[in-house]
Design a protein around this motif. Structure first.
Motif, PDB file in Angstrom:
ATOM      1  N   HIS A 113       0.896  -1.210  -0.049  1.00  0.00           N
ATOM      2  CA  HIS A 113       0.021  -0.036   0.019  1.00  0.00           C
ATOM      3  C   HIS A 113       0.796   1.204   0.118  1.00  0.00           C
ATOM      4  O   HIS A 113       0.259   2.267   0.062  1.00  0.00           O
ATOM      5  CB  HIS A 113      -0.888   0.055   1.226  1.00  0.00           C
ATOM      6  CG  HIS A 113      -2.051  -1.180   1.347  1.00  0.00           C
ATOM      7  ND1 HIS A 113      -3.274  -0.911   0.732  1.00  0.00           N
ATOM      8  CD2 HIS A 113      -1.650  -2.399   1.679  1.00  0.00           C
ATOM      9  CE1 HIS A 113      -3.927  -2.128   0.902  1.00  0.00           C
ATOM     10  NE2 HIS A 113      -3.316  -2.970   1.266  1.00  0.00           N
ATOM     11  N   SER A 114       2.106   1.199   0.005  1.00  0.00           N
ATOM     12  CA  SER A 114       2.857   2.381  -0.143  1.00  0.00           C
ATOM     13  C   SER A 114       2.768   3.300  -1.299  1.00  0.00           C
ATOM     14  O   SER A 114       2.433   2.743  -2.474  1.00  0.00           O
ATOM     15  CB  SER A 114       4.415   1.735  -0.204  1.00  0.00           C
ATOM     16  OG  SER A 114       5.338   2.697   0.459  1.00  0.00           O
ATOM     17  N   PRO A 115       2.549   4.468  -0.812  1.00  0.00           N
ATOM     18  CA  PRO A 115       2.237   5.555  -2.050  1.00  0.00           C
ATOM     19  C   PRO A 115       3.478   5.560  -2.974  1.00  0.00           C
ATOM     20  O   PRO A 115       4.705   5.529  -2.371  1.00  0.00           O
ATOM     21  CB  PRO A 115       1.903   6.655  -1.209  1.00  0.00           C
ATOM     22  CG  PRO A 115       2.497   6.585   0.007  1.00  0.00           C
ATOM     23  CD  PRO A 115       2.530   5.217   0.510  1.00  0.00           C
ATOM     24  N   TRP A 116       3.152   5.714  -4.288  1.00  0.00           N
ATOM     25  CA  TRP A 116       4.286   5.894  -5.370  1.00  0.00           C
ATOM     26  C   TRP A 116       4.443   7.348  -5.354  1.00  0.00           C
ATOM     27  O   TRP A 116       3.699   8.290  -5.111  1.00  0.00           O
ATOM     28  CB  TRP A 116       3.952   5.237  -6.440  1.00  0.00           C
ATOM     29  CG  TRP A 116       3.951   3.865  -6.457  1.00  0.00           C
ATOM     30  CD1 TRP A 116       3.084   3.192  -5.445  1.00  0.00           C
ATOM     31  CD2 TRP A 116       4.466   2.971  -7.377  1.00  0.00           C
ATOM     32  NE1 TRP A 116       3.312   1.750  -5.960  1.00  0.00           N
ATOM     33  CE2 TRP A 116       3.668   1.595  -7.041  1.00  0.00           C
ATOM     34  CE3 TRP A 116       5.221   3.048  -8.567  1.00  0.00           C
ATOM     35  CZ2 TRP A 116       4.384   0.664  -7.631  1.00  0.00           C
ATOM     36  CZ3 TRP A 116       5.438   1.757  -9.249  1.00  0.00           C
ATOM     37  CH2 TRP A 116       5.278   0.699  -8.796  1.00  0.00           C
ATOM     38  N   ASN A 117       5.763   7.922  -5.814  1.00  0.00           N
ATOM     39  CA  ASN A 117       6.288   9.160  -6.068  1.00  0.00           C
ATOM     40  C   ASN A 117       5.289   9.676  -7.463  1.00  0.00           C
ATOM     41  O   ASN A 117       4.910   8.741  -8.169  1.00  0.00           O
ATOM     42  CB  ASN A 117       7.615   9.195  -6.414  1.00  0.00           C
ATOM     43  CG  ASN A 117       8.562   9.519  -5.065  1.00  0.00           C
ATOM     44  OD1 ASN A 117       7.968  10.193  -4.231  1.00  0.00           O
ATOM     45  ND2 ASN A 117       9.765   9.201  -5.329  1.00  0.00           N
ATOM     46  N   PHE A 118       5.030  10.784  -7.219  1.00  0.00           N
ATOM     47  CA  PHE A 118       3.890  11.487  -8.294  1.00  0.00           C
ATOM     48  C   PHE A 118       2.476  11.010  -8.370  1.00  0.00           C
ATOM     49  O   PHE A 118       1.969  11.381  -9.555  1.00  0.00           O
ATOM     50  CB  PHE A 118       4.755  11.246  -9.929  1.00  0.00           C
ATOM     51  CG  PHE A 118       6.124  11.863  -9.749  1.00  0.00           C
ATOM     52  CD1 PHE A 118       7.145  11.101  -9.912  1.00  0.00           C
ATOM     53  CD2 PHE A 118       6.322  13.369  -9.686  1.00  0.00           C
ATOM     54  CE1 PHE A 118       8.486  11.535 -10.074  1.00  0.00           C
ATOM     55  CE2 PHE A 118       7.738  13.668  -9.542  1.00  0.00           C
ATOM     56  CZ  PHE A 118       8.613  13.013  -9.999  1.00  0.00           C
ATOM     57  N   THR A 119       2.281  10.251  -7.443  1.00  0.00           N
ATOM     58  CA  THR A 119       0.709   9.951  -7.327  1.00  0.00           C
ATOM     59  C   THR A 119       0.251  10.980  -6.413  1.00  0.00           C
ATOM     60  O   THR A 119       0.663  11.321  -5.412  1.00  0.00           O
ATOM     61  CB  THR A 119       0.365   8.255  -6.922  1.00  0.00           C
ATOM     62  OG1 THR A 119       1.124   8.406  -5.532  1.00  0.00           O
ATOM     63  CG2 THR A 119       0.989   7.381  -7.928  1.00  0.00           C
ATOM     64  N   TYR A 120      -1.037  11.033  -6.792  1.00  0.00           N
ATOM     65  CA  TYR A 120      -1.888  11.840  -5.875  1.00  0.00           C
ATOM     66  C   TYR A 120      -2.583  11.045  -4.693  1.00  0.00           C
ATOM     67  O   TYR A 120      -3.178   9.696  -5.087  1.00  0.00           O
ATOM     68  CB  TYR A 120      -3.030  12.634  -6.531  1.00  0.00           C
ATOM     69  CG  TYR A 120      -2.766  13.894  -7.051  1.00  0.00           C
ATOM     70  CD1 TYR A 120      -2.302  14.041  -8.535  1.00  0.00           C
ATOM     71  CD2 TYR A 120      -2.502  15.130  -6.287  1.00  0.00           C
ATOM     72  CE1 TYR A 120      -1.886  15.262  -9.070  1.00  0.00           C
ATOM     73  CE2 TYR A 120      -2.358  16.331  -6.822  1.00  0.00           C
ATOM     74  CZ  TYR A 120      -1.904  16.448  -8.066  1.00  0.00           C
ATOM     75  OH  TYR A 120      -1.497  17.590  -8.751  1.00  0.00           O
ATOM     76  N   VAL A 121      -2.197  11.453  -3.485  1.00  0.00           N
ATOM     77  CA  VAL A 121      -3.180  10.696  -2.464  1.00  0.00           C
ATOM     78  C   VAL A 121      -3.786  11.563  -1.606  1.00  0.00           C
ATOM     79  O   VAL A 121      -3.771  12.956  -1.444  1.00  0.00           O
ATOM     80  CB  VAL A 121      -1.926   9.778  -1.544  1.00  0.00           C
ATOM     81  CG1 VAL A 121      -1.247   9.022  -2.180  1.00  0.00           C
ATOM     82  CG2 VAL A 121      -1.135  11.018  -1.055  1.00  0.00           C
ATOM     83  N   ARG A 122      -4.843  10.969  -0.731  1.00  0.00           N
ATOM     84  CA  ARG A 122      -5.570  11.531   0.321  1.00  0.00           C
ATOM     85  C   ARG A 122      -4.879  11.163   1.617  1.00  0.00           C
ATOM     86  O   ARG A 122      -5.064   9.974   1.977  1.00  0.00           O
ATOM     87  CB  ARG A 122      -6.996  11.087   0.337  1.00  0.00           C
ATOM     88  CG  ARG A 122      -7.910  11.202   1.331  1.00  0.00           C
ATOM     89  CD  ARG A 122      -8.629  12.678   1.667  1.00  0.00           C
ATOM     90  NE  ARG A 122      -9.611  12.979   0.792  1.00  0.00           N
ATOM     91  CZ  ARG A 122     -10.144  14.084   0.917  1.00  0.00           C
ATOM     92  NH1 ARG A 122      -9.736  15.035   1.847  1.00  0.00           N
ATOM     93  NH2 ARG A 122     -11.047  14.410   0.022  1.00  0.00           N
TER      94      ARG A 122
END
Lengths: 112, 282
Positions: free
Chosen positions: B115-124
């Motif tokens: 579930h790790s967020p990736w660089n350049f992705t948009y997250v809440r």
């Protein structure tokens, strides 16, 4: 502190001239792309050219119908892109346009 | 506004012991007597810029934005400089207004990798605002990728809405001095924290979260309308719509529910049909 030294305000075409030379964010509806440049419709309907538009790696190969462009304003209707992000095919431009207007007028202190 | 609903203040309408106590209803409603030390356990949508302008009192750990104490926060932005460590995952969140560090402590390594967020992705991001060595950061308990980008537009509109809502609760004039004071955040900020005895904030936990005010206030005013001498003189009483018309700021449904409550308590009764009611005080 949170670092607010380099914001990239959300704009439409009409606001571009306010930010000449500065980094901004806008969402475009893609009209045509030739691999290097991208011509699209800004949230307020005006046509804008984006130079050197790389697609960021998480988006796969092609542009979707709506693309967010973060870049430096070069002219009243052109941008030099830094990051492009696919925003899919169903994005509400009218609301985003109103957001751009709100964020750049009375409510500026939350944003810029 | 609805000053009669102040928690602990004398209420004009004690209801003869049948109404829920005012202070009970208002502990959650956030309307009455919110003292500066009390916890707002609602959720504030914010931007990095607003966080950088938040006031922190030297005497306590709380942050204040627009006069409201900051507890749970939510932001939306792009992930940069993601770092994964054994103990946590951290990244810079760029939300167009600036960048703020977001850190999420590891729970299970396997879960995290997925579930790790990736660089350049948009997250809440949902989490708490913290300060470490003078730098503000967010300790997140939820970091979720954004799939429908209208959520971005929504978040910023919500930021504006809540900001205006809180500013207006302070009386509207707080806008200019608040920002003059926050220019140099720190000990100067104390003076601008306003206590809002009569502000209804829908972002506080809603025990009585209705449009336009709390349930007690609605019932009280509806009852008063039925008790008016003119109302008592009308043989068939008042139609729901007539009452709703006079209850500006309340929905017809709220008025209907208030009338139902009054019927159950024996204060009004239905007359010619289910839409006409009259006070039992005739």
């Amino acid at each position: 502190m949170a670092d607010t030294s380099n914001p990239r305000p959300m704009v439409n075409a009409g606001l571009l001239k306010k930010y000449l030379g500065r980094r901004v964010t806008t969402v475009m509806k893609v009209l045509r792309s030739d691999g290097v440049d991208l011509v699209g419709q800004a949230p307020d309907g005006t046509s804008v050219t984006v130079h050197k538009a790389p697609l960021n790696s998480s988006s796969g190969g092609a542009f979707s119908q709506f693309v967010e462009v973060v870049g430096i304003v070069e002219g009243e209707n052109s941008l030099r892109a830094e990051i492009c992000t696919n925003f899919g095919d169903s994005f509400d431009m009218a609301t985003y346009n109103q957001l751009c207007q709100l964020a750049n007028s009375d409510n500026k202190d939350c944003f810029i | 506004m609805y000053s009669g609903a102040g928690g602990g203040d004398g209420s004009m309408f004690a209801g003869g012991g049948f109404m829920p106590s005012q202070s009970q209803a208002n502990d959650f409603g956030g309307g009455g007597g919110r003292r500066s030390g009390s916890q707002n356990s609602g959720l504030l949508p914010l931007t990095a810029k607003m966080i950088s302008q938040a006031i922190q009192k030297p005497s306590d750990e709380n942050f204040y934005v627009d006069g409201v104490d900051v507890n749970n926060v939510t932001l939306v932005g792009m992930v940069h400089d993601k770092e994964e460590r054994a103990t946590d995952v951290s990244f810079q969140l760029d939300d167009t207004t600036g960048q703020i560090e977001v850190k999420r402590w590891s729970v299970l390594l396997t879960l995290l990798a997925h579930h790790s967020p990736w660089n350049f992705t948009y997250v809440r991001v949902h989490g708490h605002l913290r300060s470490f060595q003078g730098k503000r950061n967010i300790v997140a308990f939820s970091v979720r990728p954004i799939t429908d980008f209208n959520e971005l537009t929504f978040h910023f509109l919500e930021v504006i809405y809540v900001h205006l809502s809180n500013i207006r609760a302070q009386g509207g004039t707080a806008a200019a001095p608040t920002h003059a004071a926050t220019a140099g955040v720190g000990p100067h900020g104390i003076a601008t924290i306003a206590t809002n005895p009569s502000h209804y904030n829908q972002y506080l936990p809603p025990a009585s979260a209705m449009v336009g005010g709390n349930v007690d206030e609605c019932q009280k005013r509806v009852h008063m309308i039925f008790e008016e001498p003119e109302s008592l003189l009308i043989e068939q009483g008042l139609h729901i719509d007539q009452v709703a018309q006079r209850m500006v700021g309340y929905s017809r449904q709220q008025v209907k529910e208030a009338i139902e409550f009054l019927v159950n308590e024996g204060f009004v009764y239905s007359t010619i049909d289910d839409d006409h009611y009259k006070s039992t005080n005739a």
